[in-house]
Design a protein around this motif. Structure first.
Motif, PDB file in Angstrom:
ATOM      1  N   SER A  84      -8.942 -16.419  -0.718  1.00  0.00           N
ATOM      2  CA  SER A  84      -7.988 -15.667   0.095  1.00  0.00           C
ATOM      3  C   SER A  84      -6.788 -16.573   0.347  1.00  0.00           C
ATOM      4  O   SER A  84      -6.943 -17.789   0.478  1.00  0.00           O
ATOM      5  N   SER A  85      -5.626 -15.974   0.411  1.00  0.00           N
ATOM      6  CA  SER A  85      -4.422 -16.798   0.605  1.00  0.00           C
ATOM      7  C   SER A  85      -3.289 -15.949   1.152  1.00  0.00           C
ATOM      8  O   SER A  85      -3.404 -14.734   1.307  1.00  0.00           O
ATOM      9  N   ASN A  86      -2.186 -16.626   1.408  1.00  0.00           N
ATOM     10  CA  ASN A  86      -0.978 -15.911   1.838  1.00  0.00           C
ATOM     11  C   ASN A  86      -0.315 -15.154   0.689  1.00  0.00           C
ATOM     12  O   ASN A  86       0.710 -14.505   0.889  1.00  0.00           O
ATOM     13  N   VAL A 145       0.669 -13.558   7.405  1.00  0.00           N
ATOM     14  CA  VAL A 145       0.320 -14.805   6.714  1.00  0.00           C
ATOM     15  C   VAL A 145       1.527 -15.729   6.648  1.00  0.00           C
ATOM     16  O   VAL A 145       2.669 -15.306   6.847  1.00  0.00           O
ATOM     17  N   SER A 146       1.268 -16.986   6.346  1.00  0.00           N
ATOM     18  CA  SER A 146       2.345 -17.975   6.299  1.00  0.00           C
ATOM     19  C   SER A 146       3.260 -17.748   5.095  1.00  0.00           C
ATOM     20  O   SER A 146       2.911 -17.039   4.158  1.00  0.00           O
ATOM     21  N   LYS A 147       4.396 -18.393   5.142  1.00  0.00           N
ATOM     22  CA  LYS A 147       5.395 -18.250   4.072  1.00  0.00           C
ATOM     23  C   LYS A 147       5.450 -19.465   3.145  1.00  0.00           C
ATOM     24  O   LYS A 147       6.329 -19.556   2.289  1.00  0.00           O
ATOM     25  N   VAL A 148       4.525 -20.397   3.318  1.00  0.00           N
ATOM     26  CA  VAL A 148       4.476 -21.570   2.439  1.00  0.00           C
ATOM     27  C   VAL A 148       4.227 -21.108   1.005  1.00  0.00           C
ATOM     28  O   VAL A 148       3.371 -20.250   0.762  1.00  0.00           O
ATOM     29  N   ASP A 149       4.960 -21.674   0.051  1.00  0.00           N
ATOM     30  CA  ASP A 149       4.874 -21.154  -1.315  1.00  0.00           C
ATOM     31  C   ASP A 149       4.351 -22.156  -2.337  1.00  0.00           C
ATOM     32  O   ASP A 149       4.427 -21.918  -3.542  1.00  0.00           O
TER      33      ASP A 149
END
Length: 266
Positions: A248-250, A146-150
């Motif tokens: 659902s998410s990172n 998954v992406s690392k965008v926070d």
């Protein structure tokens, strides 16, 4: 039992299903479209049904005695078995009927009601997403993460729109408008399975929807989890597979999404 072995065998069934769909699309007769429950937006065709029948036959041979939950009901629905296949033979039927290249086959395997394997095949791009319990998430032999965008502020999100109106519809649409203004925006593909696959791939930071069915999400749930993401219902709890709602998410933006959805849908 090797879930890896079963998963890889199911990818071959999914590949064959996708090839059948693409072949039928070349000469599809739009007069053969049916409307479920008399609803103009709820479409099905012989391609959905035939694809499901072929999958059921193949999966029955892989895991004799297993049960089935399927969208088109071509087989007796049985959930009491230890192992249950959850199938959407053609997720994105409306896209398929318009030759819009965003549809897929979604196959999940449950053990004791929990996902242990998932396969999503998108035939136009020949993208095979697959996962098994504790085995990681994969697309065409590439391991997914998954992406690392926070922050939601920096996120690209996916969602589904409710086709049927109810008391939550207005609040839900207002919530989408709010998050649109506070993020990089939404994409509405028309396939929940692909929304989940693309979240696992890191193309989306998150996806949510309500009035969703188990066959739409059974495969994708495990894909997101094995890619390092988080899946809950709108309350942050675990009633998502059969509860009719999913986030659902990172993982990094998950609580922020829960808070925003809870504030809007309260």
């Amino acid at each position: 039992m090797s879930f890896e072995k079963i998963t890889l065998e199911v990818t071959q069934l999914a590949k064959a299903a996708g090839e059948f769909m693409l072949a039928e699309l070349k000469h599809f007769d739009p007069t053969k479209i049916e409307h479920k429950y008399g609803e103009n937006f709820n479409l099905v065709s012989y391609v959905d049904k035939e694809t499901e029948s072929r999958l059921v036959e193949g999966l029955s041979g892989l895991l004799p005695g297993s049960g089935f939950i399927t969208e088109e009901g071509t087989v007796e629905q049985a959930t009491d078995q230890e192992f249950v296949w959850v199938i959407d033979p053609l997720d994105g039927t409306t896209n398929f009927l318009h030759a819009y290249p965003q549809f897929c086959t979604s196959i999940g395997l449950l053990q004791g009601g929990k996902p242990v394997a998932g396969i999503i095949y998108e035939p136009f791009r020949d993208e095979m997403f697959y996962t098994w319990k504790d085995g990681g998430a994969w697309m065409n032999k590439e391991r997914l993460s998954v992406s690392k965008v926070d922050r939601v502020q920096s996120s690209l999100l996916a969602c589904g729109f409710p086709s049927r109106q109810n008391q939550k519809t207005e609040a839900y649409m207002n919530m989408i408008l709010r998050i649109t203004k506070e993020s990089h925006g939404f994409r509405r593909i028309g396939s929940a399975a692909l929304d989940l696959a693309y979240t696992a791939r890191g193309w989306f930071e998150g996806y949510f929807e309500y009035n969703i069915n188990s066959w739409d999400i059974a495969a994708g749930i495990l894909l997101v989890q094995e890619a390092g993401g988080t899946v809950t219902d709108f309350k942050g709890e675990e009633n998502y597979l059969f509860g009719g709602e999913i986030i659902s998410s990172n993982g990094r933006i998950h609580q922020e999404l829960i808070d925003m959805i809870s504030e809007s849908m309260a």
